[in-house]
Design a protein around this motif. Sequence first.
Motif, PDB file in Angstrom:
ATOM      1  N   ALA A  37      -7.980 -60.191 -28.711  1.00  0.00           N
ATOM      2  CA  ALA A  37      -8.224 -59.117 -29.678  1.00  0.00           C
ATOM      3  C   ALA A  37      -9.499 -59.406 -30.450  1.00  0.00           C
ATOM      4  O   ALA A  37      -9.831 -60.552 -30.732  1.00  0.00           O
ATOM      5  CB  ALA A  37      -7.049 -58.998 -30.631  1.00  0.00           C
ATOM      6  N   ASP A  88      -5.569 -50.705 -33.860  1.00  0.00           N
ATOM      7  CA  ASP A  88      -6.147 -51.683 -32.936  1.00  0.00           C
ATOM      8  C   ASP A  88      -5.983 -51.231 -31.486  1.00  0.00           C
ATOM      9  O   ASP A  88      -6.887 -51.395 -30.667  1.00  0.00           O
ATOM     10  CB  ASP A  88      -5.501 -53.053 -33.125  1.00  0.00           C
ATOM     11  CG  ASP A  88      -5.878 -53.697 -34.456  1.00  0.00           C
ATOM     12  OD1 ASP A  88      -6.867 -53.254 -35.078  1.00  0.00           O
ATOM     13  OD2 ASP A  88      -5.181 -54.634 -34.881  1.00  0.00           O
ATOM     14  N   ARG A  89      -4.833 -50.650 -31.161  1.00  0.00           N
ATOM     15  CA  ARG A  89      -4.579 -50.173 -29.798  1.00  0.00           C
ATOM     16  C   ARG A  89      -5.535 -49.032 -29.447  1.00  0.00           C
ATOM     17  O   ARG A  89      -6.105 -48.995 -28.354  1.00  0.00           O
ATOM     18  CB  ARG A  89      -3.126 -49.703 -29.666  1.00  0.00           C
ATOM     19  CG  ARG A  89      -2.707 -49.385 -28.250  1.00  0.00           C
ATOM     20  CD  ARG A  89      -1.286 -48.868 -28.195  1.00  0.00           C
ATOM     21  NE  ARG A  89      -1.126 -47.572 -28.812  1.00  0.00           N
ATOM     22  CZ  ARG A  89      -1.529 -46.416 -28.266  1.00  0.00           C
ATOM     23  NH1 ARG A  89      -2.108 -46.414 -27.095  1.00  0.00           N
ATOM     24  NH2 ARG A  89      -1.349 -45.276 -28.899  1.00  0.00           N
ATOM     25  N   HIS A 137      -5.821 -52.595 -41.282  1.00  0.00           N
ATOM     26  CA  HIS A 137      -5.559 -52.907 -39.878  1.00  0.00           C
ATOM     27  C   HIS A 137      -4.112 -52.597 -39.568  1.00  0.00           C
ATOM     28  O   HIS A 137      -3.224 -52.845 -40.357  1.00  0.00           O
ATOM     29  CB  HIS A 137      -5.853 -54.384 -39.586  1.00  0.00           C
ATOM     30  CG  HIS A 137      -7.305 -54.714 -39.699  1.00  0.00           C
ATOM     31  ND1 HIS A 137      -8.154 -54.649 -38.636  1.00  0.00           N
ATOM     32  CD2 HIS A 137      -8.058 -55.080 -40.763  1.00  0.00           C
ATOM     33  CE1 HIS A 137      -9.375 -54.974 -39.030  1.00  0.00           C
ATOM     34  NE2 HIS A 137      -9.337 -55.242 -40.305  1.00  0.00           N
ATOM     35  N   GLY A 138      -3.900 -52.077 -38.407  1.00  0.00           N
ATOM     36  CA  GLY A 138      -2.550 -51.805 -37.951  1.00  0.00           C
ATOM     37  C   GLY A 138      -2.520 -51.862 -36.440  1.00  0.00           C
ATOM     38  O   GLY A 138      -3.554 -51.745 -35.782  1.00  0.00           O
ATOM     39  N   ALA A 139      -1.348 -52.042 -35.897  1.00  0.00           N
ATOM     40  CA  ALA A 139      -1.212 -52.159 -34.444  1.00  0.00           C
ATOM     41  C   ALA A 139      -1.699 -50.890 -33.749  1.00  0.00           C
ATOM     42  O   ALA A 139      -2.371 -50.953 -32.725  1.00  0.00           O
ATOM     43  CB  ALA A 139       0.243 -52.454 -34.080  1.00  0.00           C
ATOM     44  N   GLU A 140      -1.390 -49.742 -34.311  1.00  0.00           N
ATOM     45  CA  GLU A 140      -1.785 -48.468 -33.691  1.00  0.00           C
ATOM     46  C   GLU A 140      -3.307 -48.301 -33.706  1.00  0.00           C
ATOM     47  O   GLU A 140      -3.906 -47.890 -32.721  1.00  0.00           O
ATOM     48  CB  GLU A 140      -1.109 -47.301 -34.415  1.00  0.00           C
ATOM     49  CG  GLU A 140      -1.394 -45.947 -33.816  1.00  0.00           C
ATOM     50  CD  GLU A 140      -0.807 -45.786 -32.407  1.00  0.00           C
ATOM     51  OE1 GLU A 140      -1.279 -44.893 -31.696  1.00  0.00           O
ATOM     52  OE2 GLU A 140       0.093 -46.542 -32.029  1.00  0.00           O
ATOM     53  N   GLN A 174      -9.033 -50.467 -28.863  1.00  0.00           N
ATOM     54  CA  GLN A 174      -9.117 -51.089 -27.541  1.00  0.00           C
ATOM     55  C   GLN A 174      -9.230 -50.040 -26.453  1.00  0.00           C
ATOM     56  O   GLN A 174     -10.008 -50.194 -25.506  1.00  0.00           O
ATOM     57  CB  GLN A 174      -7.886 -51.956 -27.278  1.00  0.00           C
ATOM     58  CG  GLN A 174      -7.921 -53.295 -27.935  1.00  0.00           C
ATOM     59  CD  GLN A 174      -6.683 -54.127 -27.605  1.00  0.00           C
ATOM     60  OE1 GLN A 174      -5.762 -53.664 -26.955  1.00  0.00           O
ATOM     61  NE2 GLN A 174      -6.672 -55.357 -28.078  1.00  0.00           N
TER      62      GLN A 174
END
Length: 200
Positions: A31, A46-47, A41-44, A50
């Motif tokens: 990452a 960052d996804r 920042h959040g998982a969604e 990417q």
Amino acid sequence: MVHAFLVHTLRAPNAEDTGLCRVLYSCVFGAEKSPDDPRPHGAERDRLLQKEQILAVARQVESMCRLQQQASGRPSMDLQLQSSDEQVSLAEAPRGAFRLAAGDPFQEPRTVVWLGVLSLGFALVLDAHENLLLAEGTLRLLARLLLDHLRLLAPSTNLLLRADRIEGILTRFLPHGQLLFLNDQFVQGLEKEFSAAWPR
């Protein structure tokens, strides 16, 4: 280290801009860190970042593949899916490498090694200092294994249903994104191990 591996579609060099380049499979091994980014920042988030980065790489690989085929003067090959019995020559497949500057689309400079096989593009996104010969050899090996074991060019192939097999190949031949120096005997041993775990 390899930052990402992706498989995506390639359009015919003479095709109009109907349809888009589609990422069929991607695996990100590390990452990106963005300490100076004030947004939460959040998982969604960052996804999605990417996904955008991988799609940008796929589009650039497709563009490079088209340019190489047009510049070579050879007639453009038919990018339609072929029967699974036909062998594909990776030696004659378009291939190359290019650098991505910092911020376009990754925060750090990266190098992309790519290979175009009929209607599919394969790419490795590497740290800028990686061994390009080793990366190209690894990409050819991965492409051959995926084409042979998953029959990716067969008309009925659904790549999404075979993600576990792709991950099995990546785990053995590109563990945690590390490029490996492999001799032929070791590769044959890993192939046998994979074939035993995932019969065709």
